[in-house]
Design a protein around this motif. Structure first.
Motif, PDB file in Angstrom:
ATOM      1  N   ILE C  62       0.866  -1.180   0.000  1.00 13.63           N
ATOM      2  CA  ILE C  62       0.000   0.000   0.000  1.00 13.63           C
ATOM      3  C   ILE C  62       0.903   1.230   0.000  1.00 13.63           C
ATOM      4  O   ILE C  62       1.779   1.369   0.855  1.00 13.63           O
ATOM      5  CB  ILE C  62      -0.921   0.018   1.234  1.00 13.63           C
ATOM      6  N   THR C  63       0.684   2.067  -0.990  1.00 12.05           N
ATOM      7  CA  THR C  63       1.453   3.303  -1.069  1.00 12.05           C
ATOM      8  C   THR C  63       0.509   4.457  -0.766  1.00 12.05           C
ATOM      9  O   THR C  63      -0.587   4.520  -1.335  1.00 12.05           O
ATOM     10  CB  THR C  63       2.041   3.492  -2.481  1.00 12.05           C
ATOM     11  N   ALA C  64       0.924   5.324   0.130  1.00 10.85           N
ATOM     12  CA  ALA C  64       0.078   6.471   0.459  1.00 10.85           C
ATOM     13  C   ALA C  64       0.668   7.727  -0.146  1.00 10.85           C
ATOM     14  O   ALA C  64       1.889   7.908  -0.144  1.00 10.85           O
ATOM     15  CB  ALA C  64      -0.042   6.611   1.965  1.00 10.85           C
ATOM     16  N   LYS C 224      -4.948  -6.269   0.421  1.00  9.05           N
ATOM     17  CA  LYS C 224      -3.576  -5.981   0.010  1.00  9.05           C
ATOM     18  C   LYS C 224      -2.840  -7.248  -0.419  1.00  9.05           C
ATOM     19  O   LYS C 224      -1.888  -7.194  -1.200  1.00  9.05           O
ATOM     20  CB  LYS C 224      -2.904  -5.297   1.206  1.00  9.05           C
ATOM     21  N   ALA C 239      -2.357   7.383   6.793  1.00 11.81           N
ATOM     22  CA  ALA C 239      -1.206   6.969   5.997  1.00 11.81           C
ATOM     23  C   ALA C 239      -0.249   6.158   6.858  1.00 11.81           C
ATOM     24  O   ALA C 239       0.245   5.100   6.457  1.00 11.81           O
ATOM     25  CB  ALA C 239      -0.505   8.186   5.417  1.00 11.81           C
ATOM     26  N   SER C 243      -0.139   2.272   5.384  1.00  9.75           N
ATOM     27  CA  SER C 243       0.687   2.162   4.182  1.00  9.75           C
ATOM     28  C   SER C 243       2.060   1.572   4.450  1.00  9.75           C
ATOM     29  O   SER C 243       2.581   1.605   5.582  1.00  9.75           O
ATOM     30  CB  SER C 243       0.839   3.527   3.512  1.00  9.75           C
ATOM     31  N   ASP C 244       2.645   1.022   3.389  1.00 10.53           N
ATOM     32  CA  ASP C 244       4.011   0.518   3.448  1.00 10.53           C
ATOM     33  C   ASP C 244       4.983   1.578   2.965  1.00 10.53           C
ATOM     34  O   ASP C 244       6.079   1.715   3.483  1.00 10.53           O
ATOM     35  CB  ASP C 244       4.138  -0.728   2.564  1.00 10.53           C
ATOM     36  N   THR C 246       5.268   5.752   1.568  1.00 11.37           N
ATOM     37  CA  THR C 246       4.565   7.032   1.554  1.00 11.37           C
ATOM     38  C   THR C 246       5.303   8.006   0.632  1.00 11.37           C
ATOM     39  O   THR C 246       6.531   8.027   0.612  1.00 11.37           O
ATOM     40  CB  THR C 246       4.502   7.638   2.967  1.00 11.37           C
ATOM     41  N   THR C 270       7.131   4.044   4.789  1.00 13.72           N
ATOM     42  CA  THR C 270       6.283   4.836   5.664  1.00 13.72           C
ATOM     43  C   THR C 270       6.921   5.025   7.039  1.00 13.72           C
ATOM     44  O   THR C 270       6.946   6.125   7.583  1.00 13.72           O
ATOM     45  CB  THR C 270       4.916   4.154   5.814  1.00 13.72           C
TER      46      THR C 270
END
Lengths: 319, 315, 291
Positions: C62-64, C224, C239, C243-244, C246, C270
């Motif tokens: 997960i990218t924020a 995910k 975030a 997330s992983d 950021t 992150t």
């Protein structure tokens, strides 16, 4: 069962190719085909305008070349006798429009201001559709109403010398009735486009509703209100059937500036040239005069509409 | 200082202040203006009432005496006792069908192009201005277009002065109305619906067909019905493309021959024919025909307005 | 052959620009990322909304995207499924690679991209149709016709979006009748139903209450495993929680035109972004001193 996911299984260790991001041919082709269809439909409207201009200009031009110029300024409009007095028609149209505006401007604007600024929402919900019904009355019905009711009960009462059967004034009143809903709806839209905050600011200064309406809301929407009047005039100038039925002088008429006598307008003259027993055969000058008046009418209403449209959009852009 | 401010306006006591705050009823000028405005609305409605009462009154001899006969008689502008409207009703229905078949798909497609495919292109802007101007072109001018294009130029296809030429002329006449109302309906569909559909991989056309058009359907339907009632009430262009105003004999022609070959009339054209005649008999005939047309048009319009209010959606 | 060399060259440039990022990715140097942008700028007409974005999005992470409003994070997100195409004046410079394919290649169909890259919007936007039809729309487009197949897809998608138990008895009811949180999960399920590769989320919780937000966040952790997720959020805590990686964006004022252009300030894990950011602007933002 699920959608084919051959590429999905390809882990991130491999590149995809462009082919993976191509849409299936059938769907893509349908999409392209539909797009072309819609564009064609859009272009059709341009074609309509093009054809209108082409047909009008072509014959209007040859009429203007062929006609003896002194016949364009004569004693009256008698196309089959070669009298093409344009001022007879233009003045007739102006008189009808003038009378129509006498009726439609106060009533149309009054209705617009009342519905927009004074009527409670519930009242408005009931009354607005009724005004819209008025907009749907066919013009032939109002033409009949002009000779059956307006002339005997209104015009000849107010002006005892008026022609008992047909006259410009009765036709003008009926055209005015037709124009009320147009003025009312365009003006109401303009008034309602004025933001509430402006009204609240006015109330906040202690102004009452009437002052707010006439000193704040109306000035703020003035270009829309003017647009309503212009579009109303354009509609009145172009109205045909009411005049053809109620103004008399179907085949032709002498130049006249008396609104209480029968008269001829641009539109009625065109209708008379085109239909029934007055139908003009072949390519004679009289037939071509139809296109000449049509061209004048088209240019006139086109300019009015363009102006009105500008003003309407200015209101929309301001708020 | 602040407390003394009210006295400047003449309210020095608590009672005076109360009076000032509640004196809305003393605002004579305001009342008069409001009553005047209400009067304009009253006059407008009164005109409508006068029209209907007058029509009913004049039409009574026909409605009461020979209404069935009136409905089933043909067009005859020389003999009020023989005059009727059945050919006119049939003509108006035929014209309406042609308008529905030709103008509605074309107009809706044009609106879809403007709103969905080309919202800001130069071409779209040109078409939009063009459509708005077409909407203001007097109907008689469309008659000239119909006469030149549909009667003369394409006479081989339309058969000349036939109901087909008339229907095509009316189709072109109401086209801008259809485009404008359909555009408005499409514009009212929120962008999020389109994004949702495209977000799961729908093409533009799939988005339009599955989501935008269904969501806009009530609004589009309202617009098309308003256009239809406009077409049903038009006479001027039909006069130029051959609407019959005197006596229409259909004789032994089959329905198909009448459509492709024979003369035609319509309700407004018939009313015009009758209105030009003199005498109380013809006044009754005219009024009765007007009443029928008025009911028809008002019903279509009323349905359209009801539909619009019923489905008015706040997204 | 030529292309491979170009790819390698590009990678070198990225390495120079983002040394920290690349050091931890160097182990998987052969991997093709899901997305890689190179000097991406987006224009609206003459106005450059965001400039020089270089990010590297890995699968099943997960990218924020965080940053103050107007910093272009949503604009960048909308490049990944070519939603910007819908805005007539929008224009992209630089490259976006999707599994190594130039996303803006002439041969690429935006429609097919959007099927593989699903999107969840800020405001839940279910179609004004039944719950079932909302789910079935995408699969139907892709040729799933049989009712039995559709039933299976609808059920499994709703289950994966943790919505099945709440709606299984009213699949034919209008989706507009669901609560905001349910609607948003329905939109996620609608994405899942077309088996995408990536799910983009544009502030998916900004219209939701805290409880509904928590459910969406849990759901993101669940899905995910199957999908790559990019989420734009205003909410720094969100975030940090979900997330992983950021990416922090901010705005720069162009002194000539006085207009704001978005820039990517920092892009990293992150954990590092929130504990030990390398840029002072990031630190100011995550500690709440700015924005």
């Amino acid at each position: 069962m699920f959608i084919e996911r051959e590429t999905m299984s390809a882990s991130t260790t491999q590149s995809w190719t462009v082919a993976d991001l191509r849409l299936a041919g059938g769907r893509r082709r349908t999409d392209v085909r539909m797009r072309r269809l819609f564009i064609a439909a859009g272009l059709t409207t341009l074609l309509v305008t093009g054809l209108i201009v082409y047909t009008l200009v072509k014959d209007a031009f040859s009429f203007f070349i062929d006609v003896p110029k002194h016949e364009l300024w004569n004693i009256g409009w008698f196309p089959r006798r070669g009298f093409f007095d344009i001022k007879t028609l233009v003045v007739g149209s102006l008189m009808v429009t003038g009378v129509a505006m006498l009726i439609a401007v106060p009533l149309g604007l009054g209705v617009a201001v009342y519905l927009s600024e004074f009527a409670r929402p519930r009242v408005r919900r009931v009354l607005k559709p009724i005004v819209e019904v008025l907009a749907g009355i066919p013009s032939v019905v109002l033409g009949y109403f002009a000779i059956a009711f307006i002339n005997p009960n209104l015009i000849t009462v107010l002006a005892p010398g008026a022609n008992k059967a047909f006259n410009i004034a009765a036709a003008g009143v009926a055209v005015g009735i037709l124009t009320i809903p147009i003025i009312a709806s365009v003006a109401e839209d303009a008034l309602r486009a004025v933001p509430l905050a402006l009204r609240e600011a006015s109330y906040g200064l202690g102004a009452r509703r009437v002052a707010t309406t006439f000193r704040v809301v109306l000035p703020a929407s003035i270009s829309g209100v003017v647009a309503a009047l212009i579009l109303g005039i354009s509609r009145a100038v172009g109205e045909t059937m009411v005049v053809a039925i109620a103004a008399g002088a179907v085949g032709g008429g002498l130049f006249s500036t008396d609104p209480f006598q029968p008269g001829q307008t641009m539109t009625a003259a065109m209708a008379a040239l085109g239909f029934g027993s007055d139908q003009v055969a072949g390519d004679g000058l009289a037939f071509q005069s139809l296109f000449f008046i049509g061209f004048l009418l088209f240019v006139l209403t086109f300019l009015l509409n363009l102006l009105g449209d500008r003003l309407v959009r200015r209101v929309r852009e301001e708020y | 200082m602040a407390l003394s401010t009210p006295s400047k306006f003449g309210a020095s006591s608590a009672a005076g202040l109360t009076e000032r705050i509640t004196n809305g009823k003393r605002d004579v000028k305001g009342r008069v203006v409001e009553w005047l405005l209400l009067a304009t609305l009253g006059v407008t409605l009164l005109i409508l009432v006068a029209l209907i009462v007058n029509l009913l009154d004049r039409a009574w001899p026909v409605l009461n005496g020979r209404f069935g006969d009136f409905l089933s008689s043909g067009l005859d502008a020389s003999n009020a006792q023989e005059a009727g409207v059945w050919q006119a009703i049939r003509g108006t229905l035929t014209l309406a069908i042609i308008v529905i078949v030709v103008s509605f798909p074309l107009g809706i497609a044009c609106a879809v192009y403007l709103e969905e495919y080309a919202s800001r292109s130069r071409l779209a802007r040109l078409i939009r201005i063009n459509v708005r101007n077409l909407a203001g072109v007097p109907s008689i001018v469309y008659g000239i277009l119909g006469l030149t294009i549909f009667v003369k130029f394409a006479g081989g296809i339309t058969g000349g002065r036939t109901v087909i030429a008339g229907g095509l002329t009316l189709s072109v006449l109401v086209l801008p109305v259809v485009v404008i109302t359909a555009s408005e309906a499409l514009r009212a569909v929120p962008r999020s619906i389109r994004e949702g559909a495209m977000g799961v991989g729908a093409t533009q056309w799939e988005t339009v067909r599955s989501h935008v058009l269904p969501s806009a359907a009530p609004g589009i339907l309202t617009g098309t019905m308003l256009a239809l009632s406009r077409a049903a009430g038009e006479a001027a262009p039909l006069l130029l493309v051959g609407g019959i105003t005197g006596l229409l004999r259909t004789g032994n022609l089959s329905l198909w021959e009448q459509i492709t070959d024979g003369g035609f009339t319509s309700m407004p054209v018939a009313i015009f024919s009758y209105a030009r005649q003199t005498g109380a008999d013809f006044q009754a005939v005219t009024a009765a025909a007007s009443l029928i047309l008025l009911v028809l048009v008002v019903v279509i319009n009323g349905l359209a307005i009801w539909l619009r209010n019923r489905f008015e959606r706040n997204w | 052959m030529n292309e491979t060399r170009k790819l390698v060259e590009q990678e070198n440039v990225v390495e120079e620009n983002h040394e920290e990022v690349m050091t931890r990715q160097v182990a998987s140097h052969d991997d093709v990322p899901v997305f890689r942008t190179k000097d991406l700028s987006v224009f609206y007409g003459d106005f450059r909304a965001v400039r020089d974005v270089n990010v590297y999005i890995k699968a099943r992470e997960i990218t924020a995207f965080i940053g103050p409003s107007g910093c272009g994070k949503s604009t960048v997100l909308r490049c990944f499924d070519r939603m910007n195409d819908l805005i007539p004046t929008a224009r992209v410079e630089g490259t976006v690679e999707y599994h190594g394919v130039n996303l803006y290649d002439r041969e690429v169909d935006a429609v097919e991209v959007r099927r593989r890259v699903g999107m969840v919007f800020q405001k839940p936007n279910p179609f004004p149709k039944s719950i079932y039809d909302n789910l079935a729309f995408g699969p139907r487009l892709n040729g799933v016709k049989k009712k039995a197949d559709l039933d299976v897809i609808v059920e499994s998608s709703l289950k994966r979006a943790a919505l099945w138990d709440e709606v299984k008895d009213r699949l034919k009811a209008s989706a507009m009748g669901l609560s905001g949180g349910q609607q948003q999960r329905l939109c996620i399920a609608r994405c899942i139903a077309v088996e995408p590769d990536v799910i983009l989320m544009d502030e998916p919780c900004s219209a939701l209450d805290p409880i509904a937000t928590a459910r969406i966040e849990d759901l993101m952790q669940e899905i995910k495993r199957d999908f790559t997720i990019i989420i734009v959020t205003h909410n720094m805590q969100q975030a940090a929680r979900v997330s992983d990686q950021t990416a922090f964006f901010t705005t720069e004022v162009n002194p000539e035109s006085d207009r704001r252009t978005g820039v990517l300030v920092e892009f990293d894990k992150t954990q590092k972004m929130f504990s030990n950011p390398s840029d002072s602007r990031t630190e100011a933002y995550v500690t709440g001193r700015f924005g």
